[in-house]
Every structure is written in structure tokens, then in C-alpha cells.
Design an enzyme around this catalytic site. Sequence first.
Site, PDB file in Angstrom:
ATOM      1  CD  GLU A 116      12.653  71.817  32.403  1.00  0.00           C
ATOM      2  OE1 GLU A 116      11.536  71.976  32.918  1.00  0.00           O
ATOM      3  OE2 GLU A 116      13.018  72.410  31.392  1.00  0.00           O
ATOM      4  CB  CYS A 129       6.913  68.547  39.398  1.00  0.00           C
ATOM      5  SG  CYS A 129       6.406  68.476  37.675  1.00  0.00           S
ATOM      6  CB  CYS A 136       7.100  64.760  25.368  1.00  0.00           C
ATOM      7  SG  CYS A 136       5.453  64.027  25.578  1.00  0.00           S
ATOM      8  CB  CYS A 140       0.448  68.886  23.646  1.00  0.00           C
ATOM      9  SG  CYS A 140      -0.127  67.224  24.089  1.00  0.00           S
ATOM     10  CB  CYS A 143       3.306  71.102  25.948  1.00  0.00           C
ATOM     11  SG  CYS A 143       4.544  70.301  26.999  1.00  0.00           S
ATOM     12  N   GLY A 191       7.764  64.656  29.448  1.00  0.00           N
ATOM     13  CA  GLY A 191       7.461  63.301  29.004  1.00  0.00           C
ATOM     14  C   GLY A 191       6.050  62.846  29.280  1.00  0.00           C
ATOM     15  CD  GLU A 192       1.477  60.262  28.481  1.00  0.00           C
ATOM     16  OE1 GLU A 192       1.121  61.440  28.611  1.00  0.00           O
ATOM     17  OE2 GLU A 192       1.015  59.336  29.178  1.00  0.00           O
ATOM     18  CB  SER A 248      -3.491  66.241  29.933  1.00  0.00           C
ATOM     19  OG  SER A 248      -2.578  66.213  31.006  1.00  0.00           O
ATOM     20  CG  LEU A 249     -10.699  66.128  28.529  1.00  0.00           C
ATOM     21  CD1 LEU A 249     -10.482  64.729  27.974  1.00  0.00           C
ATOM     22  CD2 LEU A 249     -12.014  66.188  29.299  1.00  0.00           C
ATOM     23  CG  HIS A 250      -5.375  70.237  27.971  1.00  0.00           C
ATOM     24  ND1 HIS A 250      -5.272  70.772  29.229  1.00  0.00           N
ATOM     25  CD2 HIS A 250      -4.260  69.460  27.808  1.00  0.00           C
ATOM     26  CE1 HIS A 250      -4.143  70.362  29.791  1.00  0.00           C
ATOM     27  NE2 HIS A 250      -3.516  69.558  28.962  1.00  0.00           N
ATOM     28  CG  ASN A 328       4.158  79.172  32.280  1.00  0.00           C
ATOM     29  OD1 ASN A 328       4.468  80.260  31.791  1.00  0.00           O
ATOM     30  ND2 ASN A 328       4.865  78.587  33.217  1.00  0.00           N
ATOM     31  CB  CYS A 371       5.445  71.334  30.531  1.00  0.00           C
ATOM     32  SG  CYS A 371       5.399  69.682  29.914  1.00  0.00           S
TER      33      CYS A 371
END
Length: 378
Positions: A116, A129, A136, A140, A143, A191-192, A248-250, A328, A371
Site C-alpha cells: 500500500e 507514505c 513485515c 508488533c 500493527c 515493512g521495516e 517507534s518507541l511506544h 487505529n 499500516c
Amino acid sequence: MSTTPPEGTTPLRLVFDEPRGRAKPPRHLADLTAAERADLAKERGLPAFRAKQLATHYFTRLVDDPEAMTDLPAESRAELVETFLPDLMTPLRTLEADKGTTRKTLWRLFDGALVESVLMRYPDRVTMCVSSQAGCGMACPFCATGQGGLQRNMSTAEIVEQVVAGARSLARGEVPGGPGRVSNVVFMGMGEPLANYRAVIGAVRRLTEPGPDGLGMSARGITVSTVGLVPRIRQLTQEGIPVTLALSLHAPDDDLRNELVPINTKFSVAETVEAAWDYARTTKRRVSIEYAMMRGINDQAWRADLLADVLHEYGDWGWVHVNLIPLNPTPGSKWTASDPADEREFVRRLEAKGIPTTVRDTRGSDIDGACGQLAATE
Ligand code: SAH
């Protein structure tokens, strides 16, 4: 040098690598430097300037119809286009939101893999984006992309083509607001990006090289978002391309981050934040800390205080800012977005400790903007 890891250690390659033995995406001029394109032309018995003509069509004129490439001899046009501009991806679906100024496209790649990209037009800029991998491997749990695992790395040209496709539709006036240009690119699709390091750096180079060798964008307009692959952050620091790094700490503590971002079991919060700080110090670019707000999971006031303290350990000269992302929710997951009052308190605590904080707008959430959610429904 041996590539066999010492016994007893888990080779990182296992986490990063894609399945082997697959067909490769078609080679495209966007995979190559200007010199490599000229070599390819010569190899095919073509004059080197043909490569430049094709690059001009691709990057500068944003032309994709061979009929419009009238400076190429009619008898070799098909061969030239096949050699330098093979079809890389087919749009399967486009969803629009925000009166057409947010457009999300689901692409099928040559081997059937789905990815996407999203175009977001704002009054002062246009952000694309893009995806860097099909699927991926980072797993996570909140996601959508993370749930399906990694299918494969995308090629440099497959990454670039998402941006060029957006640039074409803007140039043709297909996006409300009149003709325009892509000003920003964020690697926040599927993806990473740092797990597909070479192709991503290649794409950043194509995006920033001046025309006709590339799209001529500013590196400052490009954001590479990562779960925090520390060795790759350090490599990026040495690369000398001043892209914006988003981490991306979160979660500010290892206990919770081990669960939300499983790679944390290899690279701790402290190691990861230190690598990000080094990036900021070396490149003089402010790092963005991404923090998806999940109700009752990571949105407690004490975690805001802890986050500020963790970031402050590395100096308070403004090396960092926090970008809170309203979660989301993915279908069927136990995670949901934070209560607005908790979100406000989280912001207040960070700002009280001097950390610049923004809350991301939720553009496109009604078209499964986050994502991998569109690909997951196919
Ligand atoms: N792999 C990279 C880039 C892709 S995702 C990374 O992790 O940074 C871009 C951002 O969206 C990341 O911060 C990711 O954690 C976040 N994200 C993923 N799923 C989400 C969801 N359901 N809601 C909100 N943010 C999400």
C-alpha cells in the site's frame, strides 16, 4: 570473513532476512545509478544518451506512456521501455478520503505480493507514505502488517515507483487542489525500512538526486521510521544523508516494549534511544519518537513522566520530539485508542518536562489508513 555467527548467539539475519530462492522484481532504471544506466545501454548496443532520455521521461516529465516518448526512435522504443521501464506494479484499488486529498492505493507487485501507499495533500505540502517490504517481520502485535509476517523485501524501484505514481497523479491534476508536487516521503507504510537497508537507501538516493537522475527532493523532507534496529540506525548515522529519523518507541520501559515491539528483546530501550540520540547529534536532525497511544496499555500518566525522563537522559537541547499517534485499532485486536482525557494528560506531562509533543492527525483512518490494514482485508 566468516558469516557464521559464533555458537550460542542468535544470528540477526534470521530476523531480517526474507525467504530465499524467489524470483526478483524486474530491473528498472530507478534501481540503477546514472552510470549503471549508461552501462546497461551500452551492454545492449544502445547509445548511452538513451538512458538519460528515459530517465528524463521517468523522473522529470513523469511520463509513462511509451507513445508520448517521441524523442525515442519508433523502431526501438518498445525495446528501450522494456529494458529500462518494465511494469513494476498494478493498482488494484484506490480509496479516497478527506474530499479526495487522501488517496490510498493497493498495489499488486509482479509476483502477486500486495503493498500500500498513501498520498496526503495538505495546504502547504504533499506527503507520500510508502511501503518498503511486502509484509513485515517485526511482529508488533497492534500493527496489521505485523500479523502476516514478512513476504519479501521490495526493490529500490518498487519503492520509488510508489512516489513517482503519486507525483504523476499530482502533475496531471488528479488530486483536488490543482497540479502539485510531492514534497515529503515517509517510510511508514508496510515493512521495516531498516530491515531492507540497501534498497531503502537506494530509494532515498533516487528521490533526492536532481533530475533527470532522480526526483530532486530534499532529504529533509524524507522520514525513515524504524522499530529501532540499532546497528542499522548507526549505519544510517554514517551515511551522510540528512533524512529525518522516526523511532517507534511506544513504551519507555523494557517490560512493556518487549511486548509491543518484540525486537526490543534484542535492543533495549536504553540502547535504542541512545542510537537515536547519536543520530540527532551527528546529523543535527531532530529525531521523532513515535508513540501509538493504546488505552490502558501505555497511556498512563506515570509512563509519560518516565518517557520524558528516558529522553532527557541524553541532554535537553531539543534533540527530540514526541509524536503521539492515536491507535487505529486492527480488526479483532484487544487494543483500542486512548481516552481523549488520558491523551491530554499524557501531552501535558511531556510538555511540563520540556519535551515538544504533537498528536498526529488521523487522516485516512476511515479508509484503513494505518499500516497494512487494506492489504490485510484482501
Ligand atoms: N516498521 C516501521 C515503519 C512502519 S509503521 C516502524 O515500525 O516504525 C509506521 C508507524 O505506524 C509505526 O510507528 C507503527 O508502530 C505505527 N502503527 C502500526 N500500526 C498502527 C496502528 N494500528 N495504529 C497506530 N499506529 C500504528
